[in-house]
Motif scaffolding. Structure first.
Motif, short mmCIF file in Angstrom:
data_model
loop_
_atom_site.label_atom_id
_atom_site.label_comp_id
_atom_site.label_asym_id
_atom_site.label_seq_id
_atom_site.Cartn_x
_atom_site.Cartn_y
_atom_site.Cartn_z
N LEU A 93 19.92 -67.65 25.79
CA LEU A 93 20.91 -68.73 25.90
C LEU A 93 21.94 -68.63 24.77
O LEU A 93 21.58 -68.56 23.60
CB LEU A 93 20.20 -70.09 25.83
N THR A 94 23.20 -68.60 25.16
CA THR A 94 24.31 -68.59 24.20
C THR A 94 25.27 -69.69 24.61
O THR A 94 25.15 -70.24 25.71
CB THR A 94 25.07 -67.26 24.25
N GLN A 95 26.25 -69.97 23.76
CA GLN A 95 27.27 -70.96 24.12
C GLN A 95 28.01 -70.51 25.37
O GLN A 95 28.32 -71.31 26.24
CB GLN A 95 28.25 -71.17 22.95
N ALA A 96 28.26 -69.19 25.48
CA ALA A 96 28.99 -68.67 26.64
C ALA A 96 28.20 -68.94 27.93
O ALA A 96 28.79 -69.31 28.95
CB ALA A 96 29.23 -67.17 26.47
N LEU A 97 26.88 -68.79 27.87
CA LEU A 97 26.06 -69.03 29.06
C LEU A 97 26.05 -70.53 29.40
O LEU A 97 26.16 -70.91 30.57
CB LEU A 97 24.63 -68.52 28.81
N ALA A 98 25.95 -71.38 28.38
CA ALA A 98 26.00 -72.84 28.60
C ALA A 98 27.34 -73.21 29.23
O ALA A 98 27.40 -74.01 30.17
CB ALA A 98 25.78 -73.58 27.29
N ASN A 99 28.43 -72.63 28.75
CA ASN A 99 29.77 -72.89 29.32
C ASN A 99 29.77 -72.52 30.80
O ASN A 99 30.26 -73.29 31.63
CB ASN A 99 30.83 -72.06 28.62
N GLN A 100 29.21 -71.35 31.11
CA GLN A 100 29.16 -70.88 32.51
C GLN A 100 28.41 -71.88 33.40
O GLN A 100 28.90 -72.28 34.45
CB GLN A 100 28.35 -69.58 32.54
N ASP A 149 20.68 -80.04 27.66
CA ASP A 149 21.53 -80.68 26.64
C ASP A 149 22.78 -79.85 26.39
O ASP A 149 23.90 -80.37 26.36
CB ASP A 149 20.71 -80.85 25.35
N ALA A 150 22.58 -78.54 26.24
CA ALA A 150 23.72 -77.64 25.97
C ALA A 150 24.75 -77.70 27.09
O ALA A 150 25.96 -77.61 26.85
CB ALA A 150 23.24 -76.21 25.75
N ILE A 151 24.27 -77.88 28.33
CA ILE A 151 25.17 -77.93 29.49
C ILE A 151 25.84 -79.31 29.59
O ILE A 151 27.07 -79.42 29.70
CB ILE A 151 24.39 -77.68 30.81
N ILE A 152 25.02 -80.36 29.53
CA ILE A 152 25.51 -81.72 29.83
C ILE A 152 26.59 -82.17 28.85
O ILE A 152 27.58 -82.79 29.23
CB ILE A 152 24.33 -82.72 29.89
N ARG A 153 26.43 -81.82 27.57
CA ARG A 153 27.43 -82.28 26.60
C ARG A 153 28.80 -81.64 26.82
O ARG A 153 29.80 -82.09 26.26
CB ARG A 153 26.93 -82.06 25.16
N LEU A 154 28.84 -80.59 27.64
CA LEU A 154 30.13 -79.93 27.93
C LEU A 154 30.85 -80.56 29.12
O LEU A 154 32.02 -80.28 29.36
CB LEU A 154 29.90 -78.44 28.24
N LEU A 166 34.94 -78.62 21.96
CA LEU A 166 35.73 -77.40 21.78
C LEU A 166 35.72 -76.91 20.34
O LEU A 166 35.95 -75.74 20.07
CB LEU A 166 37.19 -77.65 22.22
N THR A 167 35.46 -77.82 19.42
CA THR A 167 35.45 -77.42 18.01
C THR A 167 34.04 -77.17 17.49
O THR A 167 33.82 -77.00 16.30
CB THR A 167 36.14 -78.48 17.13
N ASP A 168 33.05 -77.14 18.40
CA ASP A 168 31.67 -76.83 18.00
C ASP A 168 31.58 -75.43 17.43
O ASP A 168 32.37 -74.56 17.75
CB ASP A 168 30.75 -76.83 19.23
N SER A 169 30.51 -75.23 16.66
CA SER A 169 30.17 -73.87 16.28
C SER A 169 30.04 -73.02 17.54
O SER A 169 29.63 -73.54 18.59
CB SER A 169 28.83 -73.85 15.55
N ARG A 219 26.69 -65.47 9.79
CA ARG A 219 26.45 -64.85 11.09
C ARG A 219 27.41 -63.70 11.32
O ARG A 219 28.21 -63.74 12.26
CB ARG A 219 26.57 -65.91 12.20
N PRO A 220 27.36 -62.66 10.46
CA PRO A 220 28.34 -61.56 10.59
C PRO A 220 28.29 -60.87 11.95
O PRO A 220 29.28 -60.26 12.35
CB PRO A 220 27.96 -60.61 9.44
N ASN A 221 27.18 -60.99 12.65
CA ASN A 221 27.07 -60.31 13.95
C ASN A 221 27.30 -61.24 15.13
O ASN A 221 27.03 -60.86 16.27
CB ASN A 221 25.69 -59.65 14.08
N LEU A 222 27.81 -62.44 14.86
CA LEU A 222 27.92 -63.46 15.91
C LEU A 222 28.61 -62.95 17.17
O LEU A 222 28.17 -63.22 18.27
CB LEU A 222 28.66 -64.69 15.37
N ASN A 223 29.69 -62.22 17.00
CA ASN A 223 30.42 -61.77 18.18
C ASN A 223 29.94 -60.43 18.69
O ASN A 223 30.42 -59.92 19.68
CB ASN A 223 31.92 -61.72 17.87
N LYS A 224 28.96 -59.86 18.00
CA LYS A 224 28.43 -58.55 18.42
C LYS A 224 27.00 -58.67 18.93
O LYS A 224 26.42 -57.71 19.38
CB LYS A 224 28.48 -57.57 17.23
N GLU A 225 26.40 -59.90 18.82
CA GLU A 225 24.99 -60.06 19.18
C GLU A 225 24.77 -59.99 20.67
O GLU A 225 25.65 -60.32 21.42
CB GLU A 225 24.47 -61.40 18.63
#
Ligand code: ADE
Length: 225
Positions: A93-100, A149-154, A166-169, A219-225
Motif C-alpha cells: 500500500l502506497t499513497q499512489a495506490l490509495a489515490n487509485q 482510512d487511507a481511501i476514505i479521507r481522500l 493534497l498537502t499530506d506527506s 526517506r531518500p528512496n521515497l520516489n524510488k521505492e
C-alpha cells in the motif's frame, strides 16, 4: 463510494469506523461501509468458516464456500471495481495506490485469518491483493481498516479543509514539512521566525525547502521505492 468488508471477526472493525473522520464521512453519506460477518454464509452445522489444511501442518485455512457465497450475494446486487484480499504478500500500500482506489465506486475487502484463505479464493474470486507493510498481522481486519482510512479521507468533502489531503506527506513524493502552534516560544524553544512573519510567499518557500531536505534526510528512496 461503497466499501463491503468481509470478515470472520466483525467486532474488530467496529471501532475504527465509529469515530472521527471515518464516522463523519459515513454520516455525511460520502461513503457507505458495510461489514459482513462470514459465519452466516457457512453451510455447516457449527457455522465454521475454517478447516484443517490438506497435507497437514499447523494452522487453519479459511474455506472457499462461505467466502464465495458472501461475494456472490454482493455481486448479485451491484458490480464491483475490485475484490481486494488483504494479505502480507500483496501489493504494498502506497499513497499512489490509495489515490487509485479512491476513484472507484464499489470495493470488496476480504480479511484473511489463521493461515489465510484457500488458494482457490485468490485464483478465482480476488482481483487485487494488498499488504500494508512487510510484517505479519494476526488477521486482515486492521489492514482493511488502514486501507479504508487511507481511501476514505481522500473522498471529496470528507476532510473539512479540502486542500489538506493534497498537502499530506507522500502526495507529491515528499514528506510533509514541520508544523507548529501556539505558544511561539516554550521553554526557550522557538518557532521559526519565518512562520510568524505573515509573509505568505516566504512561508511557502520555507515549507517546500523543509519538505525537500526532510525527504532527502528521512526517506531518500521515497520516489524510488
Ligand atoms: N494480513 C496479515 N498481515 C497483513 C499485512 N501486513 N497486510 C495486509 N494484510 C495482512
Amino acid at each position: 463510494m461503497r466499501l463491503d468488508i468481509i470478515t470472520c471477526l466483525p467486532r474488530l472493525l467496529e471501532s475504527p469506523f465509529s469515530d472521527s473522520i471515518l464516522k463523519r464521512a459515513q454520516d455525511k453519506k460520502l461513503v457507505e461501509v458495510i461489514i459482513h460477518d462470514l459465519r452466516p454464509f457457512s453451510t455447516n452445522k457449527h457455522r465454521t468458516t475454517d478447516d484443517y489444511a490438506f497435507g497437514g501442518g499447523a494452522g487453519m485455512v479459511m474455506m472457499i464456500e462461505p467466502i464465495d457465497r458472501c461475494i456472490s450475494s454482493l455481486k448479485e446486487q451491484r458490480t464491483y471495481d475490485d475484490v481486494i484480499y488483504m494479505s502480507p504478500d500483496g501489493e504494498l500500500l502506497t499513497q499512489a495506490l490509495a489515490n487509485q482506489f479512491s476513484l472507484k465506486k464499489n470495493l470488496i475487502l476480504l480479511c484473511g485469518h489463521y493461515k489465510g484463505v484457500d488458494e482457490r479464493v485468490r485464483e478465482h474470486l480476488i482481483t487485487r491483493e494488498v499488504s500494508i507493510g512487510d510484517y505479519v498481522l494476526s488477521g486482515g481486519e486492521l489492514a482493511a481498516a488502514v486501507l479504508s482510512d487511507a481511501i476514505i479521507r481522500l473522498l471529496p468533502g470528507v476532510l473539512s479543509d479540502e486542500t489538506s489531503a493534497l498537502t499530506d506527506s507522500f502526495q507529491d513524493g515528499l514528506v510533509a514539512p514541520p508544523v507548529y502552534t501556539r505558544p511561539a516560544e516554550y521553554n526557550g524553544w522557538k518557532v521559526p521566525d519565518v512562520l510568524l512573519s505573515g509573509h505568505e510567499a516566504k512561508i511557502q518557500d520555507w515549507r517546500h525547502e523543509q519538505s525537500l531536505t526532510r525527504t532527502q534526510k528521512r526517506r531518500p528512496n521515497l520516489n524510488k521505492e
